[in-house]
Write an enzyme that holds these catalytic residues in place. Structure first.
Site, PDB file in Angstrom:
ATOM      1  N   GLY A 147       0.822  -1.201   0.000  1.00 41.92           N
ATOM      2  CA  GLY A 147       0.000   0.000   0.000  1.00 41.92           C
ATOM      3  C   GLY A 147       0.856   1.252   0.000  1.00 41.92           C
ATOM      4  N   CYS A 148       0.230   2.379  -0.274  1.00 46.16           N
ATOM      5  CA  CYS A 148       0.975   3.632  -0.372  1.00 46.16           C
ATOM      6  C   CYS A 148       1.506   4.088   0.983  1.00 46.16           C
ATOM      7  CB  CYS A 148       0.112   4.714  -1.016  1.00 46.16           C
ATOM      8  SG  CYS A 148      -1.527   4.923  -0.274  1.00 46.16           S
ATOM      9  N   TYR A 149       0.627   4.143   1.995  1.00 49.15           N
ATOM     10  CA  TYR A 149       1.103   4.529   3.325  1.00 49.15           C
ATOM     11  C   TYR A 149       2.147   3.547   3.868  1.00 49.15           C
ATOM     12  CZ  TYR A 149      -2.489   8.178   4.052  1.00 49.15           C
ATOM     13  OH  TYR A 149      -3.256   9.312   3.980  1.00 49.15           O
ATOM     14  N   THR A 151       4.299   1.770   2.217  1.00 50.11           N
ATOM     15  CA  THR A 151       5.567   1.960   1.514  1.00 50.11           C
ATOM     16  C   THR A 151       6.370   3.098   2.121  1.00 50.11           C
ATOM     17  OG1 THR A 151       4.700   1.073  -0.572  1.00 50.11           O
ATOM     18  CG2 THR A 151       6.618   2.521  -0.713  1.00 50.11           C
TER      19      THR A 151
END
Length: 344
Positions: A147-149, A151
């Site tokens: 996921g973005c957060y 990462t």
């Protein structure tokens, strides 16, 4: 090599198209949607004159017959229904949803409110945090793209967690994201008049990325206690900043920690460590696969502040997926990804 993209009408799928369109080895064979079959440039007018591809419905056997890799950028709960069929065909799969990231199906059910995929598939899925799981990614057929957060957070925390340099019972992550992280769905809270000149917290202590971050931290150090993680919506389109607070377990100054981070990421071209006294902003990684990290030790409190920024649609989704595809196929991980960030 031929690739197919499922979920091309979303922001992440659109970024996948942009990256893969210029990739020297991967060729976009087909693009797919669960919605109306129309030319892709009708969905994304900025592609007018660039592509003649038409959005097609999803036929797993046909996709596997003509492509070597399928990128699934469908929402969580949808992707989990597609992966099992693709797994039977032998095609390489890179899933950008959250459906394969959690190894415990019950934890997934609790946080995502969907039925988990079969545990046998979860066991085969490799968590695609490119900088820290490279060897497993190179041998994988099924990738759970982070996921973005997670990462931004995990890249920021990895060196001090793996080296046991922080007390494991106090990790606080204050994270902020641009509006594109919520996708293209029409939502009242994402209207221009709601987010412009505004700043708000959301999913307080309940964000679905919490168990993903916790799971990886505990693989690095089983003693890491439950984290405090909260998210905020910025009045910008793209970008994530994770400001992380940890308590150091021994006396270390900023210079020493910067050197530690530089050593850990020396062989990882997409992580850039800032000089002492310098901290990254989201604009400085926009449109790129970079993660920029700044560090500062507060000698008064013994706490380390870590500032980690990424483009949520790129390093947090599409470009990390392509980085993983490069690694899976024995290519240089930088291939097709050496974009200079967009600035201003």
């Amino acid at each position: 090599m031929n690739v197919s993209i499922i979920g091309t009408t979303g922001y992440g799928g659109g970024e996948l198209f942009r990256i893969l369109h210029h990739h020297p080895v991967f060729r976009i064979q087909s693009v797919h949607t669960t919605r109306e079959e129309i030319p892709l440039d009708q969905e994304f007018p900025h592609l007018n004159g660039i592509t003649n591809l038409k959005l097609e419905h999803i036929d797993t056997e046909e996709i596997a017959k003509h492509s070597d890799i399928v990128f699934i950028a469908a929402p969580s709960g949808v992707s989990s229904k597609l992966v099992p069929a693709f797994a039977e065909t032998g095609i390489q799969i890179i899933d950008l949803s959250g459906d394969l990231r959690l190894t415990d199906g019950e934890v997934y059910r609790k946080w995502y409110k969907h039925e988990p995929v079969d545990s046998r598939l979860l066991e085969k899925a490799v968590y695609g945090l490119s900088e820290w799981n490279k060897e497993k990614i190179m041998d994988a057929k099924l990738i759970a793209n982070p996921g973005c957060y997670p990462t931004a957070t995990l890249l920021g925390l990895a060196p001090v967690v793996k080296e046991r340099l922080i007390t494991p019972d106090m990790i606080i992550i204050d994270a902020k994201s641009g509006a594109s992280g919520a996708g293209r769905s029409v939502t009242k809270s994402l209207l221009f008049s709601e987010i412009n000149e505004n700043f708000r917290i959301y999913k307080v202590n309940e964000h679905q990325h919490i168990p993903e971050i916790q799971q990886q931290l505990n693989l690095w150090d089983a003693e890491v206690a439950p984290i405090t993680f909260n998210t905020h919506l910025l009045p910008i389109i793209r970008g994530i900043m994770a400001t992380i607070y940890v308590k150091l377990s021994e006396n270390m100054d900023t210079d020493r920690l910067i050197e530690l981070y530089k050593e850990h990421y020396l062989q990882h071209p997409f992580v850039r460590i800032r000089q002492k006294g310098k901290f990254p902003s989201v604009k400085e990684v926009s449109g790129s696969n970079y993660c920029d990290i700044g560090l500062h030790v507060d000698e008064r409190t013994g706490r380390l502040t870590i500032v980690s920024v990424i483009d949520n649609l790129m390093k947090g989704a599409a470009s990390q997926a392509v980085q993983n595809a490069n690694l899976m196929n024995g290519l240089n991980e930088k291939m097709g990804l050496e974009f200079v960030p967009l600035y201003p």
